[in-house]
Write a protein that holds these residues in place. Structure first.
Motif, PDB file in Angstrom:
ATOM      1  N   ASP A  32      -9.099   6.486  11.069  1.00 45.20           N
ATOM      2  CA  ASP A  32      -7.858   6.244  11.267  1.00 45.20           C
ATOM      3  C   ASP A  32      -7.757   4.743  12.095  1.00 45.20           C
ATOM      4  OD1 ASP A  32      -6.433   8.510   9.946  1.00 45.20           O
ATOM      5  OD2 ASP A  32      -6.949   9.479  11.553  1.00 45.20           O
ATOM      6  N   HIS A  70      -3.563   0.254  -3.324  1.00 43.73           N
ATOM      7  CA  HIS A  70      -2.678  -0.476  -4.244  1.00 43.73           C
ATOM      8  C   HIS A  70      -3.173  -0.987  -5.233  1.00 43.73           C
ATOM      9  CE1 HIS A  70      -3.090  -4.795  -2.334  1.00 43.73           C
ATOM     10  NE2 HIS A  70      -4.322  -4.150  -2.480  1.00 43.73           N
ATOM     11  N   THR A  83      -6.538  15.812   0.628  1.00 43.66           N
ATOM     12  CA  THR A  83      -5.683  17.241   0.592  1.00 43.66           C
ATOM     13  C   THR A  83      -6.084  17.982  -0.678  1.00 43.66           C
ATOM     14  OG1 THR A  83      -3.677  16.176   1.535  1.00 43.66           O
ATOM     15  CG2 THR A  83      -3.484  18.163   0.216  1.00 43.66           C
ATOM     16  N   TYR A 110      -8.654   1.551  -2.845  1.00 49.34           N
ATOM     17  CA  TYR A 110      -8.376   1.929  -1.513  1.00 49.34           C
ATOM     18  C   TYR A 110      -8.525   1.179  -0.595  1.00 49.34           C
ATOM     19  CZ  TYR A 110      -8.122   6.660  -3.385  1.00 49.34           C
ATOM     20  OH  TYR A 110      -7.615   7.941  -4.049  1.00 49.34           O
ATOM     21  N   THR A 135       1.046  -1.178   0.072  1.00 41.79           N
ATOM     22  CA  THR A 135       0.173   0.016   0.027  1.00 41.79           C
ATOM     23  C   THR A 135       0.659   1.221   0.015  1.00 41.79           C
ATOM     24  OG1 THR A 135      -0.058  -0.189   2.422  1.00 41.79           O
ATOM     25  CG2 THR A 135      -1.888  -1.111   1.222  1.00 41.79           C
ATOM     26  N   ASP A 136       0.403   2.262  -0.683  1.00 38.92           N
ATOM     27  CA  ASP A 136       1.090   3.324  -0.831  1.00 38.92           C
ATOM     28  C   ASP A 136       0.736   4.573   0.250  1.00 38.92           C
ATOM     29  OD1 ASP A 136      -1.318   4.639  -1.575  1.00 38.92           O
ATOM     30  OD2 ASP A 136      -0.724   4.471  -3.997  1.00 38.92           O
ATOM     31  N   ALA A 137       1.105   5.690   0.008  1.00 37.40           N
ATOM     32  CA  ALA A 137       0.816   6.871   0.980  1.00 37.40           C
ATOM     33  C   ALA A 137      -0.544   7.225   1.167  1.00 37.40           C
ATOM     34  CB  ALA A 137       1.615   8.251   0.796  1.00 37.40           C
ATOM     35  N   ASN A 138      -1.379   6.575   0.165  1.00 43.47           N
ATOM     36  CA  ASN A 138      -2.859   6.931   0.236  1.00 43.47           C
ATOM     37  C   ASN A 138      -3.447   5.557   0.502  1.00 43.47           C
ATOM     38  OD1 ASN A 138      -3.020   9.660  -1.299  1.00 43.47           O
ATOM     39  ND2 ASN A 138      -1.842   8.600  -2.993  1.00 43.47           N
ATOM     40  N   ASN A 139      -2.798   4.761   1.160  1.00 42.32           N
ATOM     41  CA  ASN A 139      -3.450   3.665   1.716  1.00 42.32           C
ATOM     42  C   ASN A 139      -4.338   2.823   0.604  1.00 42.32           C
ATOM     43  OD1 ASN A 139      -2.843   3.751   4.688  1.00 42.32           O
ATOM     44  ND2 ASN A 139      -4.112   5.672   4.311  1.00 42.32           N
ATOM     45  N   GLU A 159      -5.394  10.090   1.551  1.00 42.36           N
ATOM     46  CA  GLU A 159      -4.818  11.142   2.243  1.00 42.36           C
ATOM     47  C   GLU A 159      -4.528  12.095   0.830  1.00 42.36           C
ATOM     48  OE1 GLU A 159      -4.601  11.620   5.137  1.00 42.36           O
ATOM     49  OE2 GLU A 159      -4.171   9.938   6.034  1.00 42.36           O
ATOM     50  N   GLY A 160      -4.233  11.698  -0.180  1.00 45.11           N
ATOM     51  CA  GLY A 160      -3.588  12.529  -1.133  1.00 45.11           C
ATOM     52  C   GLY A 160      -4.951  13.238  -1.595  1.00 45.11           C
TER      53      GLY A 160
END
Length: 209
Positions: free
Chosen positions: A196, A76, A94, A85, A70-74, A90-91
């Motif tokens: 979270d 893959h 934002t 997701y 998984t990447d910074a945005n949870n 997160e991205g």
């Protein structure tokens, strides 16, 4: 205190995800599927991140034993190439201007109810109340099955079966939702949250499909 009526949700929940169908879509068109296709057998010696035939379904975000990339945005990419997701996008949040000062609409569930990111009103009926981070109402099971792979190797939280819904232990119901007012629905509506804490996204829905 505002009285909320005709919010549209059912008292029963329909499980979603995987072969049962996607739980929803983020507004950018990317699907939500919090669970995984990975599992282990009872011995814990045979685990596969792409085979769900084992009795113990591996979680993507609540454990560190296995990596699903998984990447910074949870999120893959699935074996078929589909990006999706497992948790907080997160991205995208934002990009939407989301922060602790506003409720941020990020998607729609399979039943048509809205999904918000992280923050909700401390008083669900009052849009002037403080915004707080919503927490799911799932806790580690209090009784561990004797058939479960060793907790010395796979700590509690590794598998979906390690979690149980405990009403009142968090802010949300078993589908990570609640009834309340939102910026888009000032008269109140049933809605879901990305959190979270487990289950991160709803894994069931309360509306009609």
């Amino acid at each position: 205190m505002k009285a909320l009526h005709n919010t549209g949700q059912s008292s029963s929940a329909t499980m979603m995800g995987g072969p049962r169908g996607i739980t929803g879509l983020v507004l950018n068109g990317v699907k939500i599927d919090a669970g995984t296709g990975g599992s282990c057998d009872d011995s814990g010696e045979n685990c596969d991140l792409g085979d769900n035939s084992g009795n113990w379904n591996i979680e993507a975000l609540s454990q560190t034993t296995f990596s699903f990339g998984t990447d910074a945005n949870n999120a893959h990419v699935q074996p078929d190439g589909t990006y999706h997701y497992h948790g907080m996008p997160e991205g995208f949040i934002t990009m939407q201007g989301g922060n602790e000062t506003t409720m941020t609409l990020i998607g729609w569930a399979a039943d048509g109810f809205p999904i918000y990111a992280r923050y909700g009103y401390s008083d669900s009926t009052d849009a002037t109340s403080e915004l707080v981070a919503m927490t799911g109402s799932y806790q580690h099971v209090t009784t561990v099955s004797t058939n479960r792979p060793s907790t010395d190797i796979y700590p509690l939280g590794t598998f979906a079966q390690d979690w149980e819904y405990v009403a009142g232990s968090g802010d949300l119901d078993e589908c990570n939702g609640r009834i309340g007012v939102t910026p888009e629905f000032p008269d109140g509506i049933y809605h879901y949250y990305a959190t979270d804490t487990y289950p991160f996204f709803q894994r069931c829905v309360k509306g009609e499909l």
